[in-house]
Write an enzyme that holds these catalytic residues in place. Structure first.
Site, PDB file in Angstrom:
ATOM      1  N   LEU A 105       0.640  -1.210  -0.167  1.00 34.21           N
ATOM      2  CA  LEU A 105       0.445   0.160   0.196  1.00 34.21           C
ATOM      3  C   LEU A 105       0.610   0.806   0.354  1.00 34.21           C
ATOM      4  O   LEU A 105       2.304   1.198   0.900  1.00 34.21           O
ATOM      5  CB  LEU A 105      -0.518   0.401   0.720  1.00 34.21           C
ATOM      6  CG  LEU A 105      -2.078  -1.166   1.236  1.00 34.21           C
ATOM      7  CD1 LEU A 105      -2.961  -1.420   2.587  1.00 34.21           C
ATOM      8  CD2 LEU A 105      -2.890  -0.890   0.039  1.00 34.21           C
ATOM      9  N   ASP A 106       0.295   2.333  -0.571  1.00 33.02           N
ATOM     10  CA  ASP A 106       1.162   3.664  -0.578  1.00 33.02           C
ATOM     11  C   ASP A 106       0.900   4.077   0.700  1.00 33.02           C
ATOM     12  O   ASP A 106       0.345   3.424   1.752  1.00 33.02           O
ATOM     13  CB  ASP A 106       0.884   4.277  -0.854  1.00 33.02           C
ATOM     14  CG  ASP A 106       0.349   4.085  -3.099  1.00 33.02           C
ATOM     15  OD1 ASP A 106       1.014   3.689  -3.533  1.00 33.02           O
ATOM     16  OD2 ASP A 106      -0.006   4.577  -3.404  1.00 33.02           O
TER      17      ASP A 106
END
Ligand code: URA
Length: 239
Positions: A105-106
């Site tokens: 996930l960013d």
């Protein structure tokens, strides 16, 4: 499972370090199948032998599967010299060698991230062929419309990159649920960018059929149940 040294078994299960196991053995505190262990080199099968440490029976877990509610600002990586990672957030009781986040996930994305030491499961979950659906909630910088829903539903071509059709459901003026079965780099943000919207907040709510446990505050985690583990590779989708 193959035979392993007792000190290795106990350190892999986060029960006792190798040096502490030596001490426990000297103090006659480790028994296997009701017999005292005399040396750290003695080998046993952790799946079938009954191992007791200080009178408590070991519940051997070959792999760990942890659901974390990743907070924004934390890297989904195993180690980083500058930023805190999801592995750094694990409580002591869940630490063991070999854990890594299955997928990315960013840094500014929140929500469900799976942390495991099972490379096979991670490979299956991340393989594009598996088509594991992931559900995101995205808040954007403009009002979203039915045209956006249609564009996502058709699939999106962005220069060289193409994104498969994705289901979108508007839940408020600027916020939508989006379900994708790929995991391309910054995929959700890029899909919105292609329709001229910028994602200002992104949270992953579900992987396969398993929802993020809403009792987990950001940064908290818990182990997956056996059912959740099976459901994580599920290909079913829909809101
Ligand atoms: N899509 C994104 O753009 N970012 C994420 O973190 C996950 C999916």
């Amino acid at each position: 499972m193959s035979l392993q040294r007792i000190d290795k078994i106990l350190s892999s299960q986060n029960i006792s370090s190798r040096s502490n196991t030596k001490i426990l053995i000297k103090r006659r505190l480790i028994r296997v199948n009701n017999k005292l262990v005399k040396k750290p080199e003695e080998k046993f099968d952790p799946e079938t032998d009954i191992i007791e440490v200080e009178g408590r029976q070991l519940r051997f877990k070959k792999n760990l599967y942890i659901m974390m509610n990743k907070p924004s600002g934390i890297l989904s990586a195993s180690r980083d010299t500058r930023s805190e990672t999801v592995i750094d957030l694990l409580p002591g009781s869940m630490r063991r060698e070999g854990l890594f986040p299955a997928g990315r996930l960013d840094k500014d994305t929140e929500g469900f991230i799976l942390i495991t030491d099972d490379g096979e499961l991670a490979h299956k979950m991340l393989s594009p062929k598996s088509h594991v659906y992931k559900l995101y909630k995205a808040q954007c910088d403009r009002k979203l419309t039915e045209d956006d829903v249609t564009a996502f539903g058709k699939g999106i071509q962005m220069g060289e990159i193409s994104f498969l059709p994705a289901e979108m459901k508007l839940i408020s003026d600027d916020t939508a649920l989006v379900e994708i079965c790929e995991g391309k780099f910054h995929q959700v943000k890029k899909m919105f960018q292609s329709v001229g919207a910028q994602v200002i907040k992104l949270k992953r709510l579900r992987i396969g059929e398993v929802f993020l446990d809403d009792s987990l505050a950001p940064g908290e985690c818990r182990e997956l149940s056996e059912k959740e583990l099976n459901d994580i590779l599920s290909r079913k989708h829909g809101f």
